[in-house]
Design a protein around this motif. Structure first.
Motif, PDB file in Angstrom:
ATOM      1  N   UNK A  53      69.463   8.444 -76.544  1.00  0.00           N
ATOM      2  CA  UNK A  53      69.197   9.468 -75.525  1.00  0.00           C
ATOM      3  C   UNK A  53      70.366   9.580 -74.554  1.00  0.00           C
ATOM      4  N   UNK A  54      70.963   8.436 -74.189  1.00  0.00           N
ATOM      5  CA  UNK A  54      72.080   8.438 -73.254  1.00  0.00           C
ATOM      6  C   UNK A  54      73.300   9.117 -73.860  1.00  0.00           C
ATOM      7  N   UNK A  55      73.549   8.860 -75.148  1.00  0.00           N
ATOM      8  CA  UNK A  55      74.690   9.498 -75.819  1.00  0.00           C
ATOM      9  C   UNK A  55      74.536  11.019 -75.776  1.00  0.00           C
ATOM     10  N   UNK A  56      73.327  11.503 -76.101  1.00  0.00           N
ATOM     11  CA  UNK A  56      73.108  12.949 -76.078  1.00  0.00           C
ATOM     12  C   UNK A  56      73.168  13.496 -74.658  1.00  0.00           C
ATOM     13  N   UNK A  57      72.657  12.712 -73.697  1.00  0.00           N
ATOM     14  CA  UNK A  57      72.672  13.156 -72.302  1.00  0.00           C
ATOM     15  C   UNK A  57      74.100  13.295 -71.793  1.00  0.00           C
ATOM     16  N   UNK A  58      74.951  12.323 -72.093  1.00  0.00           N
ATOM     17  CA  UNK A  58      76.330  12.367 -71.613  1.00  0.00           C
ATOM     18  C   UNK A  58      77.061  13.579 -72.168  1.00  0.00           C
ATOM     19  N   UNK A  59      76.797  13.913 -73.446  1.00  0.00           N
ATOM     20  CA  UNK A  59      77.437  15.085 -74.046  1.00  0.00           C
ATOM     21  C   UNK A  59      76.982  16.356 -73.347  1.00  0.00           C
ATOM     22  N   UNK A  60      75.676  16.480 -73.129  1.00  0.00           N
ATOM     23  CA  UNK A  60      75.164  17.678 -72.461  1.00  0.00           C
ATOM     24  C   UNK A  60      75.647  17.751 -71.020  1.00  0.00           C
ATOM     25  N   UNK A  61      75.748  16.600 -70.363  1.00  0.00           N
ATOM     26  CA  UNK A  61      76.229  16.585 -68.985  1.00  0.00           C
ATOM     27  C   UNK A  61      77.685  17.043 -68.925  1.00  0.00           C
ATOM     28  N   UNK A  62      78.490  16.594 -69.892  1.00  0.00           N
ATOM     29  CA  UNK A  62      79.894  17.002 -69.937  1.00  0.00           C
ATOM     30  C   UNK A  62      79.996  18.517 -70.107  1.00  0.00           C
ATOM     31  N   UNK A  63      79.146  19.068 -70.985  1.00  0.00           N
ATOM     32  CA  UNK A  63      79.165  20.514 -71.182  1.00  0.00           C
ATOM     33  C   UNK A  63      78.747  21.240 -69.900  1.00  0.00           C
ATOM     34  N   UNK A  64      77.720  20.710 -69.233  1.00  0.00           N
ATOM     35  CA  UNK A  64      77.248  21.336 -67.994  1.00  0.00           C
ATOM     36  C   UNK A  64      78.316  21.281 -66.910  1.00  0.00           C
ATOM     37  N   UNK A  82      64.857  16.702 -68.197  1.00  0.00           N
ATOM     38  CA  UNK A  82      65.713  15.517 -68.080  1.00  0.00           C
ATOM     39  C   UNK A  82      65.356  14.585 -69.235  1.00  0.00           C
ATOM     40  N   UNK A  83      66.120  13.494 -69.405  1.00  0.00           N
ATOM     41  CA  UNK A  83      65.733  12.538 -70.460  1.00  0.00           C
ATOM     42  C   UNK A  83      64.328  11.984 -70.269  1.00  0.00           C
ATOM     43  N   UNK A  84      63.820  12.033 -69.021  1.00  0.00           N
ATOM     44  CA  UNK A  84      62.483  11.489 -68.744  1.00  0.00           C
ATOM     45  C   UNK A  84      61.410  12.559 -68.620  1.00  0.00           C
ATOM     46  N   UNK A  85      61.819  13.838 -68.607  1.00  0.00           N
ATOM     47  CA  UNK A  85      60.864  14.930 -68.460  1.00  0.00           C
ATOM     48  C   UNK A  85      61.118  15.939 -69.577  1.00  0.00           C
ATOM     49  N   UNK A  86      60.130  16.116 -70.468  1.00  0.00           N
ATOM     50  CA  UNK A  86      60.247  17.109 -71.523  1.00  0.00           C
ATOM     51  C   UNK A  86      59.580  18.392 -71.038  1.00  0.00           C
ATOM     52  N   UNK A  87      60.270  19.510 -71.218  1.00  0.00           N
ATOM     53  CA  UNK A  87      59.735  20.808 -70.842  1.00  0.00           C
ATOM     54  C   UNK A  87      59.525  21.615 -72.118  1.00  0.00           C
ATOM     55  N   UNK A  88      58.264  21.928 -72.453  1.00  0.00           N
ATOM     56  CA  UNK A  88      57.917  22.662 -73.666  1.00  0.00           C
ATOM     57  C   UNK A  88      57.540  24.081 -73.282  1.00  0.00           C
ATOM     58  N   UNK A  89      58.140  25.070 -73.986  1.00  0.00           N
ATOM     59  CA  UNK A  89      57.934  26.483 -73.674  1.00  0.00           C
ATOM     60  C   UNK A  89      57.377  27.159 -74.910  1.00  0.00           C
TER      61      UNK A  89
END
Length: 535
Positions: free
Chosen positions: A288-299, A424-431
Motif C-alpha cells: 500500500x505504501x509503494x502505491x501511495x508514494x507513487x500516487x503522491x509523487x504524481x499529485x 486515503x490508504x485508510x479510507x476507501x471511497x466507493x462510488x
C-alpha cells in the motif's frame, strides 16, 4: 499458489526487466516496487498492454502474499488495459481472471470465484490449463457444499486428463469429495494411488495435499492414523515453507497428540500464527505504501504544474494590466477635453471600483505575496501554505459570500474527482451510479448546490466519523435524483448539535426543493439520503 503472468523478456522499459528478475528470484517486495514503477513508465509511453501486465503481476503478488482485497483491486484495475478481441492479450486476461478467482475463493466468495474461473476459460487455449481451471471450479463447488456438481466436473476431467501430476490431483480431490458427499464411502485406495504417483514424481506439494486429506479422513475413524498423516503433513509443509498448511497440520496435532505433546504443538501454533499475521500485515502495508508514494509523487507533480500555471496567468494578467494602463494614459491625454462628460460616467463606476479595489487588496495582493515567496525561493511547508490560503479564503468571504464558479461540462467526472480526493490508504471511497445520464437535464444551480453539499458531507466524514470506507450511490428516477451516502464510522449521536456546515447543507438542499434524511446503518455508521427534483 498463483503462477506468474509471463516469462522473462527484454523490453525498452528497464524497470520492467528488473521487476521480472526480482519476481523470478522470489524477491517479492522489490518485484512489486519495480512493477509499480514500470507501470508509470508504460502509461507515459501510452503502452496499455505493458501497464496491464504490470498490474496483473502486482495483483498476483498481492494475492500470493495473502492480501486478497488488494489482489482483487489490482486485477480489476488491470482489466481495462486489455482488449478481449486481441488474441495476443488472451494469456494476460486469462491470468488476470484466474487471479480474481483465487483471491475471491480465498475470501470464501465461492459463487463469484466460479464465475471468474468460468470467464477465464474463454481465454484459455492450452488444454492442460483448461483442466487445471476446471479442477479449481470443482473445488469451489465442493467448498460451497455442491458436491454433485463437483463430482460431475471431476469425472469430466478424469476422462481426458493424461498428465500424471494433474491426474493425481484430480483423483485425490474426486475421492475426497465423494467421501464428503457420502460418509460411508472409503476413499483410501484412491488417496494412496494419488500419493504413490506424487512420491514417484517427488511432488512435495501434492504429497502435502494427500497427507492433509488422509489425516482428515482418519480423524474420527482412526486417530492414530490421523496423527501419523498430520505429522507427515507438518514435516512436508515445513520443507515447502507453507505456513498456512503448517498451521492446519498443527491444529490436528494439538487435537490428536497425547497431553504431554499438546502444549508443545500449541506453543508452535501460536508463534507461527502471530508471525504469519505480522508478516502478511507488513506485506500489505508495504504494498500500500509503494502505491501511495507513487500516487503522491504524481499529485505533487500536478500541484507544481498548477502552481506554475497560476503564476504564468498572474504574470500575463499583470502584463495586460500594464499595457491597458499605458493605453488609458494615452487616451486620457488625448481626450482631456471630454473630462466633464466622463465625470458622470466615473461616478457610476465608483461603487464598482470600490468592490474591485477590495478584491485586489485582499485577494490579489495576498496571492501575489505567496507567489513572490515561492518565486524568491522561500521554502513553504504544506501546513504554512494551507494556513495562508485559508486566511485569504476567510477574508474573501467578507467581500463576496459564495461566489459561484462555472460548472464543469463533464459533471460526473467533477463529482468523481471531488469524492475521490478524500480517499486515503485508510479510507476507501466507493462510488456507484455516477454517470453522465444522472446529470442530464439537471440545471446548473442544482449542480452547484449539490457539489457543495457532497463536499460538506465528505469533510464532515473526514473530521468526525473515523470511517474506513464510504459508499455513495446515485440513482436517477423519472422526476428526481436520489443520492445514498453510508459509512462505517462512529455515526451521529442523538444529542448531536448541527454546526454551520450541516446547517448550510440543509439550507442548500432546501434551495433546490430537495430533502435530506439522516439515519444509522444496520451495522452502525451513518446513512444519509438526499433527493431533489430533476425539473
Amino acid at each position: 499458489m498463483n503462477a506468474p503472468v509471463d516469462a522473462p523478456e527484454i523490453s525498452r522499459n528497464t524497470t520492467y526487466d528488473k521487476a521480472i528478475a526480482f519476481r523470478n528470484n522470489k524477491i517479492i517486495d522489490s518485484a512489486f516496487y519495480y512493477f509499480n514503477k514500470s507501470k508509470e513508465v508504460f502509461l507515459q509511453e501510452k503502452d496499455s498492454l505493458g501497464a496491464g501486465k504490470c498490474l496483473v503481476n502486482m495483483a498476483i503478488i498481492s494475492t500470493n502474499q495473502g492480501d486478497y482485497f488488494g489482489g482483487q483491486e489490482l486485477s480489476l484495475n488491470a482489466a481495462s488495459f486489455f482488449e478481449p478481441q486481441n488474441r495476443d492479450h488472451h494469456v494476460y486476461i486469462k491470468s488476470n481472471l484466474n487471479n480474481l478467482g483465487i483471491a475471491t475463493y480465498s475470501l470464501k466468495k465461492y459463487k463469484q470465484a466460479i464465475d471468474f474461473y468460468k470467464e477465464s476459460l474463454k481465454y484459455t487455449a492450452d488444454s492442460s490449463d483448461v483442466l487445471v481451471i476446471k479442477n479449481n471450479i470443482a473445488n469451489a463447488y465442493r467448498s460451497e457444499n455442491n458436491y454433485e456438481a463437483a463430482i460431475s466436473l471431476y469425472q469430466e476431467i478424469l476422462k481426458v486428463e493424461k498428465d500424471s501430476s494433474n491426474f493425481s490431483r484430480v483423483i485425490s480431490n474426486f475421492a475426497f469429495t465423494k467421501w464428503l458427499n457420502k460418509s460411508t464411502y472409503n476413499p483410501v485406495e484412491e488417496f494412496n494411488r494419488a500419493l504413490s504417483i506424487r512420491k514417484k514424481q517427488n511432488d512435495l506439494i501434492g504429497q502435502n495435499s494427500s497427507y492433509a486429506q488422509l489425516s482428515e479422513y482418519y480423524f474420527r475413524k482412526k486417530p492414530d492414523s490421523a496423527l501419523f498423516y498430520a505429522n507427515k503433513m507438518y514435516q512436508t509443509a515445513s520443507r515447502l515453507q507453507f505456513p498456512d498448511d503448517r498451521l492446519e497440520a498443527l491444529q490436528k496435532l494439538v487435537q490428536l497428540s497425547k497431553p504431554e505433546k499438546t502444549q508443545h504443538y500449541f506453543s508452535i501454533y501460536t508463534q507461527l500464527q502471530d508471525s504469519l499475521q505480522t508478516a502478511r500485515s507488513g506485506a500489505k502495508n508495504q504494498f500500500a505504501l509503494i502505491r501511495y508514494e507513487t500516487e503522491k509523487h504524481k499529485a505533487d507533480k500536478l500541484k507544481l504544474q498548477k502552481e506554475n500555471a497560476i503564476r504564468n496567468i498572474f504574470i500575463g494578467g499583470l502584463t495586460l494590466v500594464m499595457i491597458a494602463a499605458s493605453i488609458c494614459t494615452v487616451l486620457y491625454n488625448q481626450r482631456k477635453k471630454k473630462e466633464e462628460k466622463l465625470k458622470t460616467q466615473n461616478l457610476i463606476k465608483e461603487s464598482e471600483l470600490k468592490t474591485s479595489k477590495k478584491v485586489h487588496d485582499v485577494v490579489a495582493n495576498g496571492l501575489y505575496k505567496l507567489m513572490s515567496e515561492m518565486e524568491n525561493g522561500e521554502q513553504l511547508n504544506q501546513n504554512k501554505l494551507l494556513d495562508q490560503m485559508e486566511a485569504l479564503y476567510e477574508q474573501s468571504r467578507d467581500i463576496s459570500y459564495e461566489s459561484k464558479s462555472a460548472i464543469n461540462i463533464n459533471f460526473d467526472e467533477e463529482i468523481k474527482q471531488l469524492l475521490s480526493a478524500f480517499a486515503t490508504p485508510n479510507i476507501k471511497v466507493l462510488i456507484f451510479g455516477n454517470n453522465d445520464s444522472v446529470w442530464d437535464k439537471i440545471n446548473e444551480n442544482s449542480k452547484y448546490e449539490l457539489k457543495h453539499i457532497l463536499q460538506e458531507l465528505m469533510v464532515n466524514m473526514k473530521k468526525h466519523s473515523k470511517a474506513s470506507y464510504v459508499a455513495i450511490r446515485f440513482e436517477k428516477l423519472p422526476n428526481e435524483v436520489k443520492i445514498y451516502y453510508s459509512d462505517n464510522g462512529v455515526g451521529m449521536p442523538k444529542s448531536a448539535v448541527f454546526g454551520n456546515g450541516l446547517k448550510n447543507t440543509g439550507n442548500r438542499i432546501k434551495a433546490i426543493d430537495g430533502n435530506i434524511n439522516f439515519g444509522v446503518g444496520e451495522d452502525g455508521g451513518l446513512k444519509i439520503q438526499l433527493s431533489f427534483p430533476t425539473i
